[in-house]
Scaffold this motif. Structure first.
Motif, PDB file in Angstrom:
ATOM      1  N   ASP A 357      15.643  51.654  48.236  1.00 54.85           N
ATOM      2  CA  ASP A 357      14.595  52.078  49.154  1.00 54.85           C
ATOM      3  C   ASP A 357      15.267  52.754  50.338  1.00 54.85           C
ATOM      4  O   ASP A 357      16.474  52.583  50.569  1.00 54.85           O
ATOM      5  CB  ASP A 357      13.744  50.893  49.609  1.00 54.85           C
ATOM      6  N   HIS A 358      14.477  53.505  51.111  1.00 49.08           N
ATOM      7  CA  HIS A 358      15.124  54.314  52.140  1.00 49.08           C
ATOM      8  C   HIS A 358      14.137  54.747  53.206  1.00 49.08           C
ATOM      9  O   HIS A 358      12.926  54.773  52.993  1.00 49.08           O
ATOM     10  CB  HIS A 358      15.750  55.564  51.513  1.00 49.08           C
ATOM     11  N   ARG A 359      14.693  55.094  54.367  1.00 44.84           N
ATOM     12  CA  ARG A 359      13.965  55.734  55.453  1.00 44.84           C
ATOM     13  C   ARG A 359      14.950  56.588  56.239  1.00 44.84           C
ATOM     14  O   ARG A 359      16.098  56.178  56.459  1.00 44.84           O
ATOM     15  CB  ARG A 359      13.307  54.717  56.372  1.00 44.84           C
ATOM     16  N   PRO A 384      23.329  47.617  43.447  1.00 45.09           N
ATOM     17  CA  PRO A 384      24.774  47.341  43.297  1.00 45.09           C
ATOM     18  C   PRO A 384      25.628  48.589  43.156  1.00 45.09           C
ATOM     19  O   PRO A 384      26.794  48.596  43.552  1.00 45.09           O
ATOM     20  CB  PRO A 384      24.822  46.480  42.027  1.00 45.09           C
ATOM     21  N   SER A 385      25.077  49.677  42.610  1.00 42.81           N
ATOM     22  CA  SER A 385      25.876  50.884  42.376  1.00 42.81           C
ATOM     23  C   SER A 385      25.883  51.833  43.569  1.00 42.81           C
ATOM     24  O   SER A 385      26.344  52.969  43.465  1.00 42.81           O
ATOM     25  CB  SER A 385      25.321  51.635  41.156  1.00 42.81           C
ATOM     26  N   PHE A 386      25.410  51.389  44.732  1.00 46.48           N
ATOM     27  CA  PHE A 386      25.254  52.259  45.889  1.00 46.48           C
ATOM     28  C   PHE A 386      26.584  52.770  46.423  1.00 46.48           C
ATOM     29  O   PHE A 386      27.583  52.046  46.477  1.00 46.48           O
ATOM     30  CB  PHE A 386      24.525  51.511  46.999  1.00 46.48           C
ATOM     31  N   SER A 387      26.577  54.046  46.835  1.00 51.89           N
ATOM     32  CA  SER A 387      27.719  54.655  47.513  1.00 51.89           C
ATOM     33  C   SER A 387      27.191  55.475  48.681  1.00 51.89           C
ATOM     34  O   SER A 387      26.421  56.431  48.470  1.00 51.89           O
ATOM     35  CB  SER A 387      28.516  55.553  46.562  1.00 51.89           C
ATOM     36  N   ALA A 388      27.609  55.147  49.903  1.00 47.78           N
ATOM     37  CA  ALA A 388      27.169  55.902  51.079  1.00 47.78           C
ATOM     38  C   ALA A 388      27.646  57.349  51.007  1.00 47.78           C
ATOM     39  O   ALA A 388      26.945  58.271  51.465  1.00 47.78           O
ATOM     40  CB  ALA A 388      27.684  55.234  52.347  1.00 47.78           C
ATOM     41  N   GLU A 406      23.050  54.010  57.304  1.00 47.48           N
ATOM     42  CA  GLU A 406      22.965  52.598  57.681  1.00 47.48           C
ATOM     43  C   GLU A 406      22.475  51.797  56.484  1.00 47.48           C
ATOM     44  O   GLU A 406      21.472  52.147  55.872  1.00 47.48           O
ATOM     45  CB  GLU A 406      21.996  52.401  58.849  1.00 47.48           C
ATOM     46  N   VAL A 407      23.190  50.739  56.146  1.00 50.24           N
ATOM     47  CA  VAL A 407      22.796  49.870  55.040  1.00 50.24           C
ATOM     48  C   VAL A 407      21.986  48.710  55.604  1.00 50.24           C
ATOM     49  O   VAL A 407      22.383  48.062  56.579  1.00 50.24           O
ATOM     50  CB  VAL A 407      24.029  49.345  54.285  1.00 50.24           C
ATOM     51  N   SER A 412      13.409  44.809  55.537  1.00 50.68           N
ATOM     52  CA  SER A 412      13.509  45.153  56.951  1.00 50.68           C
ATOM     53  C   SER A 412      13.190  46.618  57.232  1.00 50.68           C
ATOM     54  O   SER A 412      13.033  47.005  58.385  1.00 50.68           O
ATOM     55  CB  SER A 412      14.916  44.835  57.471  1.00 50.68           C
ATOM     56  N   LEU A 413      13.090  47.443  56.183  1.00 51.04           N
ATOM     57  CA  LEU A 413      12.861  48.867  56.400  1.00 51.04           C
ATOM     58  C   LEU A 413      11.474  49.171  56.960  1.00 51.04           C
ATOM     59  O   LEU A 413      11.315  50.043  57.811  1.00 51.04           O
ATOM     60  CB  LEU A 413      13.042  49.634  55.083  1.00 51.04           C
ATOM     61  N   PHE A 414      10.458  48.475  56.462  1.00 47.91           N
ATOM     62  CA  PHE A 414       9.090  48.829  56.797  1.00 47.91           C
ATOM     63  C   PHE A 414       8.315  47.616  57.291  1.00 47.91           C
ATOM     64  O   PHE A 414       8.401  46.534  56.693  1.00 47.91           O
ATOM     65  CB  PHE A 414       8.360  49.411  55.578  1.00 47.91           C
ATOM     66  N   PRO A 415       7.528  47.788  58.352  1.00 56.58           N
ATOM     67  CA  PRO A 415       6.653  46.699  58.781  1.00 56.58           C
ATOM     68  C   PRO A 415       5.560  46.469  57.733  1.00 56.58           C
ATOM     69  O   PRO A 415       5.308  47.340  56.885  1.00 56.58           O
ATOM     70  CB  PRO A 415       6.063  47.210  60.103  1.00 56.58           C
ATOM     71  N   PRO A 416       4.884  45.306  57.771  1.00 53.06           N
ATOM     72  CA  PRO A 416       3.891  44.994  56.732  1.00 53.06           C
ATOM     73  C   PRO A 416       2.804  46.041  56.560  1.00 53.06           C
ATOM     74  O   PRO A 416       2.353  46.299  55.448  1.00 53.06           O
ATOM     75  CB  PRO A 416       3.309  43.654  57.209  1.00 53.06           C
TER      76      PRO A 416
END
Length: 433
Positions: A357-359, A384-388, A406-407, A412-416
């Motif tokens: 997921d992302h923002r 698990p396979s993430f690379s910045a 930022e990881v 925590s990315l989005f409010p409810p």
């Protein structure tokens, strides 16, 4: 009666009904000669309705009750846009039955069946929203079974489930269809795999709420294969709260079909409100035909699309298809001196392997100095396979802007209140200057 005649008759009846009983259009159309509106071709005689008009006074867009069964209130759903307060959309008894009818058509087009076991993975939201409720209603009218993941948030009671609980529920109930927002579906499937479970019976992903690129679709298919479901149809759809159902594909890439052309008209228009030529992009407009609760005519949805009114080359259906989606209107802005299309930015990050997921956030480098330079920050919930480095390379190639990464965690990315329609791009500069 041929479809064209049915639609023309429905529009004439709608215009007469709104002129008599619709608070907004009764006034908005006061200078229009409504006798000239005889059919779909005459819609350009009516002025366009903007989202700002609707959200400013949504109560004025509800037909006045007249004591008839058709206009009795059945339920209320709310929009989920992030730029204004949620606006109520009223469904009369007639409207709700029409929604059920539309769900049957949607299922026919995309290949959903009565023997399916549907996992409703849309979140529970504080206000009633069409996605969570309509997936359950679709199962009811199809005769399919349904299990609700119940993610999301309640400000009053502890009635929702955490991600591991949702994953365990799916393993236990063996669904054939996963229905939800693609980024959350991806998180759930990844959690199933991480916990050692499988989803061998899944044959379809019914997804909406976010744009899905071919690269994202390939990632989802690969993830499902790893979960034990190697043959999965990814059925994308295009929805809007104002519709209360979705436009769906018969096959991937065929365009998003209007499932009920006798109840809804779609078009793409130019700056003067006139339909654009075939193959040209324009502003996406919709017109309700026959609704008895909240009714919208020539309503601008805020997207730029191409609409084809000819028969689908794959299934032969008529009624209008969105054959190309060019994103939201006015989605380009300057970041670090570069003009960046935020739709391209969003799809680029989503397509990077390892991004759950992302923002993206653009802000000032120095919050205390309004003249400091811009900074683009891509916040990522990783797999698990993430690379910045891969995120940085992909974003730089697509936008010519080098981001910071930022990881964080998906929760925590989005409010409810954004779980249903995540705001994937935030410009904090206007708050600092």
């Amino acid at each position: 009666m041929p479809l064209r005649e049915t639609r023309d008759a429905a529009l004439r009846a709608t215009v007469a009904r709104l002129a008599a009983s619709h608070p907004f259009y009764r006034d908005f159309w006061s200078q229009v000669d409504l006798s000239r509106v005889r059919g779909i071709d005459d819609l350009p005689l009516l002025p366009l309705t903007t989202k700002a008009m609707f959200t400013a006074d949504p109560e004025a867009f509800r037909l006045e009750p007249d004591g008839s069964p058709e206009r009795q209130l059945w339920d209320v759903a709310y929009t989920s846009g992030s730029t204004s307060a949620p606006a109520p959309i009223y469904q009369s008894a007639y409207d709700f039955h029409a929604i059920l009818f539309a769900q049957v058509r949607m299922a026919e087009i995309r290949g959903m069946r009565g023997d399916d076991r549907i996992a409703n993975l849309y979140p529970l939201t504080p206000q009633p929203h069409g996605a969570w409720t309509r997936a359950n209603h679709a199962a009811a009218v199809l005769g399919a079974t349904v299990v609700c993941g119940m993610s999301g948030a309640s400000p009053w009671f502890d009635v929702t489930r955490r991600l591991p609980e949702v994953a365990d529920l799916l393993v236990a109930t063996r669904p054939t269809v996963l229905w939800g927002v693609p980024s959350y579906v991806r998180r759930v499937v990844d959690e199933v795999i991480r916990r050692g479970g499988t989803l061998p019976d899944v044959r379809m992903l019914a997804i909406s709420g976010e744009a899905v690129t071919p690269a994202m679709a390939a990632q989802l298919a690969e993830l499902l294969a790893a979960a034990g479901a190697p043959q999965v149809v990814i059925s994308n759809s295009l929805g809007a709260s104002e519709l209360q159902y979705g436009l769906v594909e018969c096959v991937a890439g065929a365009g998003f079909h209007n499932p009920v052309p006798e109840l809804l008209h779609l078009d793409a228009v130019d700056e003067d409100g006139l339909p654009v030529p075939p193959g040209s992009p324009g502003a996406f407009v919709m017109t309700h035909l026959g609704r008895q609760g909240t009714v919208l005519v020539r309503y601008l949805l805020g997207d730029r699309v191409e609409v084809d009114h000819g028969p689908c080359p794959h299934c032969g259906r008529l009624g209008g298809r969105v054959v190309a989606h060019h994103g939201r209107s006015s989605r380009s802005l300057k970041i670090k001196g570069q003009l960046v299309d935020t739709t391209v930015l969003e799809s680029t990050v989503a397509a990077v392997p390892g991004v759950a997921d992302h923002r993206s956030v653009v802000r000032l480098r120095d919050l205390h100095d309004p003249l400091s330079g811009d900074e683009l920050v891509v916040q990522v919930a990783p797999l698990p396979s993430f690379s910045a480095d891969r995120v940085v390379e992909a974003v730089k190639l697509a936008t010519r802007v080098t981001p910071a990464v930022e990881v964080t965690t998906a929760d925590s990315l989005f409010p409810p209140d954004e779980r249903m329609k995540p705001r994937r791009f935030v410009d904090e500069r206007s708050e600092s200057r």
